[in-house]
Design an enzyme around this catalytic site. Structure first.
Site, mmCIF file in Angstrom:
data_model
loop_
_atom_site.group_PDB
_atom_site.id
_atom_site.type_symbol
_atom_site.label_atom_id
_atom_site.label_comp_id
_atom_site.label_asym_id
_atom_site.label_seq_id
_atom_site.Cartn_x
_atom_site.Cartn_y
_atom_site.Cartn_z
ATOM 1 N N CYS A 150 0.826 -1.212 0.000
ATOM 2 C CA CYS A 150 0.000 0.000 0.000
ATOM 3 C C CYS A 150 0.856 1.257 0.000
ATOM 4 O O CYS A 150 0.498 2.271 -0.608
ATOM 5 C CB CYS A 150 -0.939 -0.006 1.192
ATOM 6 S SG CYS A 150 -0.092 0.035 2.805
ATOM 7 N N HIS A 283 -2.338 1.003 7.081
ATOM 8 C CA HIS A 283 -2.631 1.102 5.652
ATOM 9 C C HIS A 283 -2.330 2.503 5.142
ATOM 10 O O HIS A 283 -2.580 3.495 5.832
ATOM 11 C CB HIS A 283 -4.107 0.767 5.420
ATOM 12 C CG HIS A 283 -4.489 0.520 4.003
ATOM 13 N ND1 HIS A 283 -3.672 -0.134 3.101
ATOM 14 C CD2 HIS A 283 -5.640 0.833 3.314
ATOM 15 C CE1 HIS A 283 -4.298 -0.226 1.934
ATOM 16 N NE2 HIS A 283 -5.477 0.357 2.036
ATOM 17 N N ASN A 303 -8.377 4.237 -2.493
ATOM 18 C CA ASN A 303 -7.807 3.013 -1.936
ATOM 19 C C ASN A 303 -7.078 2.242 -3.033
ATOM 20 O O ASN A 303 -7.128 2.609 -4.208
ATOM 21 C CB ASN A 303 -8.916 2.163 -1.304
ATOM 22 C CG ASN A 303 -8.409 1.246 -0.207
ATOM 23 O OD1 ASN A 303 -7.212 0.997 -0.083
ATOM 24 N ND2 ASN A 303 -9.321 0.726 0.598
#
EC number: 3.4.22.50
Length: 337
Positions: A150, A283, A303
């Site tokens: 991520c 994240h 995202n």
């Protein structure tokens, strides 16, 4: 005529100040727990799930049933978000975090990025709604898969937007290059955004996606310097203390890579998440805008879980309450060379 009126009532929308259509959140019917076996078989077919044994299938079913009970509980409370079954529905929250996030924990460490404290009241005159997507400065949503990268997706997402702001052209940069060639961060086992920028400065640049395609696994470094599309001149790590000042920063700098706790994001479908706890940052995502819907202020986040997640790959979280622990000292951006 009556059918048209009913349709207009069911399918309503609101306009932001930039004329972007945002669907009004409509709460779904709750899942019938007695039908969980049928939901599970449909889920297996829809997401092409394959289990190694009947025991594993039973284990996954029990997790699935627990998750739809949790989804029902979320959809029953006074929240402005909607939650539904998605591809993570047969996984525990810890499994999703371990396999589909990747923000490294521990010390921030020293690096070359300038540290900037973001504090104080925001500008008096600022737009109620702002979104970099309305200016075509945000690239398409990507999917990191089962690789804890991520940090690479969020970091390069911010660089892609910087390139678009400077050159008025969208390009996709190579996350795989960072997974393979950033030897400070840990590939699919996690990393930090600002150290990724430092490594791009050290390597000399980053290639485009089509020159170094994403594989979702760490491989031997195969960087090609003559293919570099973007370099990093300066990088910045932000100590966030004020969400109002973050609004100003977002508008003036561009999309910013931020750190959040993703546990409450896993079964999100749409709307604004009002209840997002912070039990530990895990994240990295890309902050692209903010606004207000039904008197609820929100942040818009890109995202890296694919375009079938949430609102076409995006998630909105409540603004002004430190949702998902987003007010921290890991937000980062960079100036391209």
């Amino acid at each position: 005529m009556n059918k048209i009126l009913i349709l207009l009532l069911l399918v309503s929308a609101v306009l932001t100040s930039h004329d972007q259509v945002v669907a009004v959140t409509i709460k779904p019917n709750l899942y019938n727990i007695n039908s969980a076996p049928l939901y599970f078989e449909k889920f297996i077919s829809q997401y092409n799930k394959q289990y190694s044994s009947e025991d594993e299938k039973k284990y996954r079913y029990n997790i699935f049933r627990h998750n739809i009970e949790s989804i029902n509980a979320k959809n029953s409370r006074n929240d402005s978000a909607v939650y539904k079954i998605n591809r993570f529905a047969d996984m525990t929250k810890n499994e999703v975090v371990n396999r589909h996030t990747g923000l490294a924990s521990g010390d921030i460490g020293a690096n070359f990025c300038e540290t900037i404290v973001v504090d104080g009241p925001g500008q008096r005159q600022r737009p109620a709604n702002f979104d970099w997507r309305n200016y075509n400065k945000v690239t398409s949503v990507k999917d990191q898969g089962m690789c804890g990268a991520c940090w690479a997706f969020a970091g390069l997402g911010a660089l892609e937007s910087q390139y678009a702001i400077k050159y008025d052209r969208l390009i996709d940069l190579a996350e795989q290059q960072l997974v393979d060639c950033d030897f400070v961060d840990m590939g699919c086992d996690g990393g930090l955004i600002h150290t990724a920028y430092e490594q791009i400065m050290h390597i000399g640049g980053v290639e485009q996606e089509y020159d170094y395609p994403y594989k979702a696994v760490r491989l031997p470094c195969a960087v090609k310097p003559h293919k570099f599309a973007v370099g990093v001149r300066n990088c910045y790590r932000y100590v966030l203390l004020s969400e109002e000042r973050l609004e100003d920063l977002l508008r003036h700098v561009g999309p910013i890579a931020i750190a959040v706790d993703a546990v409450d994001l896993t079964d999100y479908y749409g709307g604004v998440i009002s209840f997002c706890e912070n039990n530990g940052l895990n994240h990295a995502v890309l902050l692209v805008g903010y606004g207000i819907e039904n008197n609820v202020p929100y942040w818009t986040i890109k995202n890296s879980w694919g375009s079938d997640y949430g609102e076409n790959g995006y998630v909105r979280i409540r603004r002004g309450v430190n949702s998902c622990g987003m007010i921290n000292e890991l937000a980062s951006s960079a100036q391209i060379a």
